[in-house]
Design a protein around this motif. Structure first.
Motif, PDB file in Angstrom:
ATOM      1  N   ARG A  56      -0.476   3.627  11.404  1.00 17.34           N
ATOM      2  CA  ARG A  56      -1.912   3.855  11.213  1.00 17.34           C
ATOM      3  C   ARG A  56      -2.302   5.302  11.460  1.00 17.34           C
ATOM      4  O   ARG A  56      -3.273   5.788  10.891  1.00 17.34           O
ATOM      5  N   THR A  57      -1.543   5.986  12.294  1.00 18.68           N
ATOM      6  CA  THR A  57      -1.951   7.325  12.709  1.00 18.68           C
ATOM      7  C   THR A  57      -1.269   8.439  11.935  1.00 18.68           C
ATOM      8  O   THR A  57      -1.889   9.436  11.617  1.00 18.68           O
ATOM      9  N   GLU A  58       0.008   8.287  11.640  1.00 19.33           N
ATOM     10  CA  GLU A  58       0.760   9.365  10.994  1.00 19.33           C
ATOM     11  C   GLU A  58       1.210   8.940   9.608  1.00 19.33           C
ATOM     12  O   GLU A  58       2.006   8.000   9.457  1.00 19.33           O
ATOM     13  N   ALA A  59       0.728   9.594   8.595  1.00 21.33           N
ATOM     14  CA  ALA A  59       1.057   9.251   7.213  1.00 21.33           C
ATOM     15  C   ALA A  59       2.545   9.435   6.944  1.00 21.33           C
ATOM     16  O   ALA A  59       3.170  10.362   7.441  1.00 21.33           O
ATOM     17  N   GLY A  60       3.105   8.509   6.155  1.00 19.00           N
ATOM     18  CA  GLY A  60       4.505   8.622   5.774  1.00 19.00           C
ATOM     19  C   GLY A  60       5.486   8.054   6.773  1.00 19.00           C
ATOM     20  O   GLY A  60       6.695   8.194   6.608  1.00 19.00           O
ATOM     21  N   THR A  61       4.989   7.406   7.829  1.00 15.90           N
ATOM     22  CA  THR A  61       5.874   6.786   8.814  1.00 15.90           C
ATOM     23  C   THR A  61       5.543   5.306   8.938  1.00 15.90           C
ATOM     24  O   THR A  61       4.548   4.828   8.404  1.00 15.90           O
ATOM     25  N   HIS A  62       6.391   4.590   9.654  1.00 17.28           N
ATOM     26  CA  HIS A  62       6.195   3.143   9.799  1.00 17.28           C
ATOM     27  C   HIS A  62       5.744   2.784  11.213  1.00 17.28           C
ATOM     28  O   HIS A  62       5.719   3.625  12.120  1.00 17.28           O
TER      29      HIS A  62
ATOM     30  N   THR B  98       0.812  -1.224   0.000  1.00 15.78           N
ATOM     31  CA  THR B  98       0.000   0.000   0.000  1.00 15.78           C
ATOM     32  C   THR B  98       0.843   1.271   0.000  1.00 15.78           C
ATOM     33  O   THR B  98       0.319   2.362   0.053  1.00 15.78           O
ATOM     34  N   GLY B  99       2.144   1.124  -0.039  1.00 16.76           N
ATOM     35  CA  GLY B  99       3.051   2.272  -0.009  1.00 16.76           C
ATOM     36  C   GLY B  99       4.467   1.763   0.053  1.00 16.76           C
ATOM     37  O   GLY B  99       4.733   0.599  -0.231  1.00 16.76           O
ATOM     38  N   LYS B 100       5.402   2.612   0.456  1.00 14.61           N
ATOM     39  CA  LYS B 100       6.797   2.169   0.460  1.00 14.61           C
ATOM     40  C   LYS B 100       7.118   1.272   1.654  1.00 14.61           C
ATOM     41  O   LYS B 100       8.037   0.442   1.584  1.00 14.61           O
ATOM     42  N   TYR B 101       6.373   1.423   2.755  1.00 18.94           N
ATOM     43  CA  TYR B 101       6.635   0.623   3.948  1.00 18.94           C
ATOM     44  C   TYR B 101       5.804  -0.664   3.958  1.00 18.94           C
ATOM     45  O   TYR B 101       4.648  -0.668   3.529  1.00 18.94           O
ATOM     46  N   LEU B 102       6.404  -1.744   4.481  1.00 15.54           N
ATOM     47  CA  LEU B 102       5.637  -2.973   4.676  1.00 15.54           C
ATOM     48  C   LEU B 102       4.629  -2.791   5.802  1.00 15.54           C
ATOM     49  O   LEU B 102       3.532  -3.347   5.750  1.00 15.54           O
TER      50      LEU B 102
END
Length: 200
Positions: free
Chosen positions: A107-113, A99-103
């Motif tokens: 859930r709360t902050e976009a662009g983080t893992h 769904t993006g670059k991270y596996l």
């Protein structure tokens, strides 16, 4: 400062999970919801640090060659780390939605893992019945101990764990540029077979 107590000496841990404990944790992880259940499986299967697994990006994974490349910006020792993975890990990775670059995106902050360790582990551990208290790093120590049990040479184990201050160090480390990929693949396959026996 006068009334402050000095910090006591930190004792090193020696906790490793027994085969029945490892079986229960892995079986529970397979049934536990994504992402924490999947992360737990990968911690057991790869022996990598929790922060390295949580931050995995799809670009670092070669499903054909079955290798994962961790950039030096992520690893504890700041060295690039390339290691192989076996069939069980490949099956897990193939089931993760991209769904993006991270596996494991947050859930709360976009662009983080993923980074919700405390609550997720507490929730996970409530499902366990016969496992003594353990930390996630104990899974890494258990991985290392099981490789020793299989007769893996210490330098191959350290290569898989991305340890640099071990059997190959100093001048030897400078001149020894062998990547031990074949040796790591062999012991990774043996470890997968051991886990299969433990689970069955």
């Amino acid at each position: 400062m006068v009334n402050m107590r000095s910090v006591g000496k930190t004792e090193s841990r020696d906790r490793i999970l027994t085969d029945p404990e490892l079986r229960e944790v892995l079986a529970t992880a397979k049934e536990h919801p994504f992402p924490f259940g999947t992360i737990m499986q990968l911690l057991i299967l790869t022996g990598q640090r929790r922060g390295e697994i949580a931050a995995l990006e799809w670009d670092w994974i070669d499903l054909e060659e079955r290798t994962i490349t961790l950039p030096k910006s992520l690893t504890k020792n700041k060295h690039l780390h390339v290691f192989p993975f076996g069939k069980m890990t490949a099956e897990i990775l193939e089931q993760i939605p991209q769904t993006g670059k991270y596996l494991f995106p947050a859930r709360t902050e976009a662009g983080t893992h993923f980074n919700g360790w405390g609550k997720c582990k507490a929730r996970f551990d409530k499902e366990l019945e016969n496992v003594e208290a353990y930390t996630l790093h104990d899974l890494r120590r258990t991985f290392s101990s099981n490789l020793a049990r299989l007769g893996s040479p210490i330098h191959v184990t350290e290569k898989l764990l991305n340890h640099i201050s071990g059997s190959v160090s100093g001048v030897a480390a400078i001149y020894n540029r062998h990547d031990y990929m074949d040796e790591m693949r062999e012991v990774t396959e043996q470890y997968g077979n051991l886990l299969h026996k433990i689970m069955n």
